[in-house]
Design a protein around this motif. Structure first.
Motif, PDB file in Angstrom:
ATOM      1  N   TYR A  47     -15.191 -26.370 -12.292  1.00 10.13           N
ATOM      2  CA  TYR A  47     -14.934 -27.735 -11.832  1.00 10.13           C
ATOM      3  C   TYR A  47     -13.460 -27.896 -11.452  1.00 10.13           C
ATOM      4  CZ  TYR A  47     -14.680 -32.863 -12.173  1.00 10.13           C
ATOM      5  OH  TYR A  47     -14.469 -34.197 -11.927  1.00 10.13           O
ATOM      6  N   LEU A  48     -12.562 -27.366 -12.292  1.00 13.06           N
ATOM      7  CA  LEU A  48     -11.127 -27.482 -12.012  1.00 13.06           C
ATOM      8  C   LEU A  48     -10.705 -26.668 -10.784  1.00 13.06           C
ATOM      9  CD1 LEU A  48      -9.613 -27.488 -15.608  1.00 13.06           C
ATOM     10  CD2 LEU A  48      -9.764 -29.405 -13.987  1.00 13.06           C
ATOM     11  N   ASP A  49     -11.441 -25.596 -10.477  1.00 12.71           N
ATOM     12  CA  ASP A  49     -11.162 -24.854  -9.243  1.00 12.71           C
ATOM     13  C   ASP A  49     -11.334 -25.765  -8.032  1.00 12.71           C
ATOM     14  OD1 ASP A  49     -10.611 -22.534 -10.633  1.00 12.71           O
ATOM     15  OD2 ASP A  49     -12.569 -21.603 -10.221  1.00 12.71           O
ATOM     16  N   HIS A  76     -11.344 -29.245  -8.315  1.00 14.24           N
ATOM     17  CA  HIS A  76     -10.623 -30.499  -8.547  1.00 14.24           C
ATOM     18  C   HIS A  76      -9.398 -30.246  -9.440  1.00 14.24           C
ATOM     19  CE1 HIS A  76     -14.222 -32.307  -6.884  1.00 14.24           C
ATOM     20  NE2 HIS A  76     -14.940 -31.681  -7.794  1.00 14.24           N
ATOM     21  N   PRO A  77      -8.435 -29.477  -8.940  1.00 13.21           N
ATOM     22  CA  PRO A  77      -7.273 -29.119  -9.770  1.00 13.21           C
ATOM     23  C   PRO A  77      -6.453 -30.322 -10.216  1.00 13.21           C
ATOM     24  CG  PRO A  77      -6.927 -28.467  -7.481  1.00 13.21           C
ATOM     25  CD  PRO A  77      -8.348 -28.918  -7.592  1.00 13.21           C
ATOM     26  N   THR A 125      -7.355 -30.638 -19.807  1.00 10.40           N
ATOM     27  CA  THR A 125      -6.659 -29.657 -20.635  1.00 10.40           C
ATOM     28  C   THR A 125      -6.869 -29.910 -22.125  1.00 10.40           C
ATOM     29  OG1 THR A 125      -5.053 -29.118 -18.918  1.00 10.40           O
ATOM     30  CG2 THR A 125      -4.383 -28.695 -21.188  1.00 10.40           C
ATOM     31  N   GLU A 175      -7.449 -32.782 -11.702  1.00 12.16           N
ATOM     32  CA  GLU A 175      -7.978 -33.292 -12.965  1.00 12.16           C
ATOM     33  C   GLU A 175      -7.585 -32.443 -14.175  1.00 12.16           C
ATOM     34  OE1 GLU A 175     -11.892 -34.972 -13.140  1.00 12.16           O
ATOM     35  OE2 GLU A 175     -11.994 -34.934 -10.950  1.00 12.16           O
ATOM     36  N   LYS A 176      -6.787 -31.413 -13.934  1.00  9.77           N
ATOM     37  CA  LYS A 176      -6.387 -30.533 -15.035  1.00  9.77           C
ATOM     38  C   LYS A 176      -5.716 -31.291 -16.176  1.00  9.77           C
ATOM     39  CE  LYS A 176      -4.440 -26.123 -16.164  1.00  9.77           C
ATOM     40  NZ  LYS A 176      -3.914 -24.858 -15.708  1.00  9.77           N
ATOM     41  N   HIS A 225     -13.802 -24.763 -15.980  1.00 12.54           N
ATOM     42  CA  HIS A 225     -12.923 -24.002 -15.082  1.00 12.54           C
ATOM     43  C   HIS A 225     -13.438 -24.021 -13.643  1.00 12.54           C
ATOM     44  CE1 HIS A 225      -9.828 -22.602 -17.751  1.00 12.54           C
ATOM     45  NE2 HIS A 225     -10.715 -22.141 -18.621  1.00 12.54           N
TER      46      HIS A 225
END
Length: 183
Positions: A18-20, A22-23, A30, A25-26, A16
């Motif tokens: 990391y996704l903040d 690099h969104p 996922t 890459e969600k 999470h």
């Protein structure tokens, strides 16, 4: 069963975070979060739907990046590997793997940031010798710096090491992340 110190919550929190940053890459990550939601133990190498590994992107002052020639896969790779019971965090696992494979003392290495610079999901072929089917590695790659050279290779797994120019990294996204983070 070995009780690993790295928990599903730690892996989820790391993803999470990391996704903040690099969104975009969600979509790729996922399914990994879905495995965690389904109760998969991604810290266990016996989880063949996919399991976490930890990698080290090690740079030296001239910007070159350490690669190792992996014996079993017969490929040049970044140092890294499976999680072990003594690993408290993913970054600790990456540093341990780096030290084991290259002999570079952990105290000679500095983390550039405390979060992964890249998370890569890639297939691993079956290994009949180890009784492992085809599976996926979810490789949490951390960026480190050092001013020292390779001391001794872990010859059971690594047959050579070389410092290479960053342009030799085939993954363009990883190459950009290293350049942007290492500044």
């Amino acid at each position: 069963m070995i009780d690993l110190a790295i928990t599903a919550d730690h892996i989820r929190t790391t993803i999470h975070g990391y996704l903040d940053e690099h969104p975009d890459e969600k979509p790729a990550l996922t399914p990994i979060l879905g495995l965690l939601d389904d109760g998969a133990d991604l810290a266990s190498r016996k989880e063949f739907r996919g399991h976490a590994t930890a990698g080290a992107v090690l740079t030296r002052p001239d910007g070159h990046i350490l690669h190792i020639h992996h014996l079993a896969l017969d490929k040049w790779l970044l140092p890294g590997g499976h999680l072990e019971a003594q690993d408290g965090t993913l970054i600790e696992a990456a540093l341990r793997e780096l030290s084991e494979e290259t002999g570079i003392p952990a105290e000679s290495v500095t983390a550039v940031v405390d979060r992964p610079v890249h998370i890569d999901v890639h297939p691993i072929p079956a290994n009949e010798t180890k009784g492992e089917p085809d599976h996926q590695h979810i490789d949490f790659r951390f960026l480190f710096r050092t001013g020292v050279e390779v001391h001794r290779l872990q010859t059971e797994e690594v047959i050579d090491a070389a410092w290479r120019h960053p342009d030799t990294i085939s993954d363009e996204q990883l190459r950009r992340r290293i350049a942007n983070t290492a500044r």
